[in-house]
Design an enzyme around this catalytic site. Structure first.
Site, PDB file in Angstrom:
ATOM      1  N   HIS A 255      12.301  32.436  19.656  1.00 20.89           N
ATOM      2  CA  HIS A 255      13.567  33.009  19.161  1.00 20.89           C
ATOM      3  C   HIS A 255      14.733  32.206  19.724  1.00 20.89           C
ATOM      4  O   HIS A 255      14.716  31.827  20.890  1.00 20.89           O
ATOM      5  CB  HIS A 255      13.689  34.470  19.605  1.00 20.89           C
ATOM      6  CG  HIS A 255      15.010  35.085  19.281  1.00 20.89           C
ATOM      7  ND1 HIS A 255      15.305  35.563  18.031  1.00 20.89           N
ATOM      8  CD2 HIS A 255      16.121  35.278  20.041  1.00 20.89           C
ATOM      9  CE1 HIS A 255      16.538  36.043  18.026  1.00 20.89           C
ATOM     10  NE2 HIS A 255      17.063  35.881  19.245  1.00 20.89           N
TER      11      HIS A 255
ATOM     12  N   GLY B 144      13.857  18.772 -17.955  1.00 21.54           N
ATOM     13  CA  GLY B 144      12.758  19.285 -17.144  1.00 21.54           C
ATOM     14  C   GLY B 144      13.271  19.947 -15.887  1.00 21.54           C
ATOM     15  O   GLY B 144      13.850  19.287 -15.017  1.00 21.54           O
TER      16      GLY B 144
ATOM     17  N   GLU C 228      15.636  22.980 -19.573  1.00 18.26           N
ATOM     18  CA  GLU C 228      14.252  23.385 -19.318  1.00 18.26           C
ATOM     19  C   GLU C 228      13.725  24.172 -20.517  1.00 18.26           C
ATOM     20  O   GLU C 228      14.376  25.105 -20.996  1.00 18.26           O
ATOM     21  CB  GLU C 228      14.164  24.221 -18.044  1.00 18.26           C
ATOM     22  CG  GLU C 228      12.868  24.969 -17.830  1.00 18.26           C
ATOM     23  CD  GLU C 228      11.640  24.077 -17.817  1.00 18.26           C
ATOM     24  OE1 GLU C 228      10.601  24.520 -18.343  1.00 18.26           O
ATOM     25  OE2 GLU C 228      11.718  22.942 -17.289  1.00 18.26           O
TER      26      GLU C 228
ATOM     27  N   CYS D 222       3.497   7.677  -4.158  1.00 20.49           N
ATOM     28  CA  CYS D 222       4.096   8.559  -3.157  1.00 20.49           C
ATOM     29  C   CYS D 222       4.998   7.804  -2.195  1.00 20.49           C
ATOM     30  O   CYS D 222       6.170   8.140  -2.023  1.00 20.49           O
ATOM     31  CB  CYS D 222       2.995   9.295  -2.387  1.00 20.49           C
ATOM     32  SG  CYS D 222       3.631  10.409  -1.115  1.00 20.49           S
TER      33      CYS D 222
ATOM     34  N   LEU E 216       0.841  -1.193   0.000  1.00 16.87           N
ATOM     35  CA  LEU E 216       0.000   0.000   0.000  1.00 16.87           C
ATOM     36  C   LEU E 216       0.879   1.247   0.000  1.00 16.87           C
ATOM     37  O   LEU E 216       2.039   1.216   0.392  1.00 16.87           O
ATOM     38  CB  LEU E 216      -0.906   0.002   1.233  1.00 16.87           C
ATOM     39  CG  LEU E 216      -1.895  -1.156   1.370  1.00 16.87           C
ATOM     40  CD1 LEU E 216      -2.728  -0.988   2.643  1.00 16.87           C
ATOM     41  CD2 LEU E 216      -2.792  -1.272   0.158  1.00 16.87           C
TER      42      LEU E 216
ATOM     43  N   ILE F 246      10.296  18.005  -9.669  1.00 16.21           N
ATOM     44  CA  ILE F 246      10.827  16.640  -9.632  1.00 16.21           C
ATOM     45  C   ILE F 246      12.225  16.591 -10.234  1.00 16.21           C
ATOM     46  O   ILE F 246      13.146  15.985  -9.668  1.00 16.21           O
ATOM     47  CB  ILE F 246       9.878  15.676 -10.370  1.00 16.21           C
ATOM     48  CG1 ILE F 246       8.544  15.575  -9.631  1.00 16.21           C
ATOM     49  CG2 ILE F 246      10.513  14.295 -10.501  1.00 16.21           C
ATOM     50  CD1 ILE F 246       7.494  14.750 -10.349  1.00 16.21           C
TER      51      ILE F 246
END
Length: 593
Positions: free
Chosen positions: A564, A300, A323, A163, A159, A304
């Protein structure tokens, strides 16, 4: 009178020898079916083991600190009702009985509308979820929690979909490894020097795979705990209430359903004219982490492609990026991309924007690639590996959606309404297949909406914004209105910006190239969008997304006390910069409306 009923540890998936961290009952306690008996802890999560039936605890056989596996005896019960079946005759929690069919789920109206021409079903379910990625498993688990009889269908052996198996999770593991290498290198000039990294690709790959394995095993446990049935195979519609599932062995099952949630995801886009050659890979191939190439071309310059470029550069490959558009990471504001581009320009062999790949010739010695464009080299270049990362294509046309009457657009997306319903009322679609943006965190929210609507709840997808993150080094994250979008729409926005060179935390991290910016409505002073570039930008952007969802204005953010020194306080400083109350930098005070 029946004898005592044994309660045993159910199937734990890939886990064994699991520690008992709490015993939740004692002799004499009256328990109901599904009442938790013990709590176990694996290296993935904690889980309760429930009772399989009603009864009174007679004897507890385990103590805190004991270790158990499938079948270990937990306790014995005096059953409530002599006519009930013994526990060893019933399936363990999360398993489907083999001797008898599962208890029928409430039949929805959709289940009763099955035409006589539909094929007979081998399996039946009130709700079938097609695809077990983040959207799919979330939908299945939510639906099961709401009482639906759920069957989850997926083509992957584990499963988690793209991703978890070959996408978000393994890439982030490798990006972390890349960042460790780069951080160590950067400290050399500050007095902390090590030798060159000794990279063992096999061990690195195994570490990445173990991370994936922990998560996918955890999902298997969650499915069993919720009694979600899982079928492995590739699913396609054969009618409005039937799916055909082709299993890994080629066997075919027909599944009948009352409702269906389509979460079938997307695939990497292929470039036409590319030769068939194992040295030409997509993101899945890049994450397999085979032999490291000496020279690598990434076609590209989107998220990704640039993430994978970061990984291979850090591991020692000479990387070039091509690109097609004029800038890297199309859709992102150029000022956010600039720190990343400056950093990688000093590391990569070439960055070629506004450049087209005109041909790839596979020869024995290398892949020979030719280009055209202003930044293109005049001669063809040879590479050991070419990664094609030019986007993803939804799988709407791979599942025979037309046989169910589902409308699919020309690009392969399935149009849905705010309840995630398709053109067929009892069939929903979520995630990549339901439209842009193709992001796991969008899919999970859509999955919950679809499950809730399927269960009869009033629910709708009404997110104001969806954040985007590039886990490059530095990270880039943005949410809501961008400056590019505002200009295109003719929308007036004002900006508050805080450079990280004034952040103590950023300086201490030896990374001061980043900044945080917020965009505001000049009239209402509400935050409309934001962008962050720098370490952990993906974590920081959540605060901006929440501020937009809550309708916060600049004062709400600036007056919220941030710890901070942290990077999170740069969000407050950006709001203060807009308000004119910032003291960490000198800027002319803004004139308030």
């Amino acid at each position: 009178m029946t004898g005592p009923v044994e309660q045993r540890v159910p199937d734990l998936g890939d886990f064994a020898d699991v520690e008992v961290i709490e015993v939740l009952v004692k002799p004499g306690d009256v328990v109901a079916a599904e009442h938790p008996l013990i709590t176990l802890e694996t290296d993935k999560a904690t889980m309760d083991v429930p009772a399989t039936r009603d009864g009174t605890v007679r004897e507890v056989l385990l103590s805190r600190g004991d270790r158990v596996s499938k079948g270990t005896l937990i306790l014995t019960l005096d059953a409530a009702g002599a006519d009930a079946p013994a526990a060893d005759e019933a399936p363990l929690p999360g398993q489907v009985a083999e001797a008898a069919p599962p208890a029928a789920a409430p039949v929805s109206a959709a289940e009763t509308i099955v035409s006589a021409g539909e094929p007979a079903a081998d399996l039946e379910a009130g709700l079938v979820v097609l695809g077990a990625g983040p959207g799919g498993y979330t939908a299945a688990f939510r639906a099961a929690d709401l009482g639906l009889d759920v069957l989850l269908v997926d083509r992957w052996p584990q499963l988690g979909g793209v991703c978890l198996n070959v996408g978000c999770i393994p890439s982030k593991a490798l990006l972390h490894a890349a960042k460790v290498i780069e951080d160590v290198e950067a400290m050399a000039e500050h007095g902390l020097a090590y030798g060159d990294p000794q990279i063992d690709i096999g061990r690195l790959r195994s570490w990445k795979n173990r991370i994936v394995g922990k998560l996918t095993a955890g999902l298997a446990i969650l499915a069993k705990q919720r009694k979600v049935r899982v079928v492995r195979g590739f699913g396609r519609f054969v009618s409005p209430h039937r799916l055909e599932i082709v299993g890994p062995d080629g066997g075919v099952q027909v599944v009948g359903f009352g409702q269906c949630i389509v979460a079938a995801g997307s695939e990497p886009m292929r470039l036409p004219g590319m030769p068939e050659d194992p040295r030409i890979i997509d993101s899945t191939g890049a994450l397999d982490l085979g032999e490291l190439p000496t020279r690598m071309l990434v076609i590209g310059g989107g998220i990704i492609g640039l993430e994978m470029a970061c990984v291979y550069d850090s591991l020692g490959s000479r990387v070039s990026v091509a690109e097609l558009t004029p800038g890297l990471m199309p859709g992102c504001d150029p000022d956010l991309v600039r720190p990343l581009q400056k950093r990688i320009a000093a590391r990569y062999e070439r960055i070629m924007t506004a450049t087209r790949v005109t041909g790839v010739e596979a020869r024995e010695d290398a892949l020979h690639v030719s280009f055209e464009g202003a930044a293109a080299p005049a001669e063809s270049q040879s590479y050991d590996r070419v990664l094609v990362a030019v986007g993803r294509v939804p799988n709407g046309r791979l599942i025979n959606a037309d046989r169910a009457g589902i409308r699919v657009d020309d690009r392969g997306f399935i149009p849905v309404d705010r309840q995630m319903r398709t053109s067929v009322a009892h069939i929903f679609a979520i995630g990549d297949i339901a439209g842009q943006p193709m992001l796991a965190h969008k899919a999970t929210h859509e999955g919950k909406v679809a499950a809730e609507v399927a269960a009869g709840h009033k629910s709708a997808f009404d997110a104001r914004v969806i954040p985007s993150v590039a886990y490059t080094d530095p990270e880039i994250a943005w949410v809501g209105v961008t400056e590019i979008q505002a200009r295109a729409d003719g929308r007036s926005v004002e900006k508050g910006l805080f450079p990280w060179m004034a952040s103590g935390r950023s300086l201490a991290l030896n990374r001061d190239e980043g900044f945080t910016k917020l965009l505001f409505d000049p009239d209402t002073r509400r935050v409309l969008g934001g962008g962050i570039v720098g370490p952990s930008a993906g974590d920081l952007i959540a605060e901006v997304a929440l501020a937009i969802e809550m309708g916060a204005d600049a004062a709400d953010i600036g007056l919220t006390i941030h710890p901070h020194p942290t990077l999170s306080e740069t969000v407050a400083f950006a709001a203060e910069a807009f308000e004119g109350t910032l003291t960490d930098l000198y800027a002319p005070k803004r004139r308030k409306a």
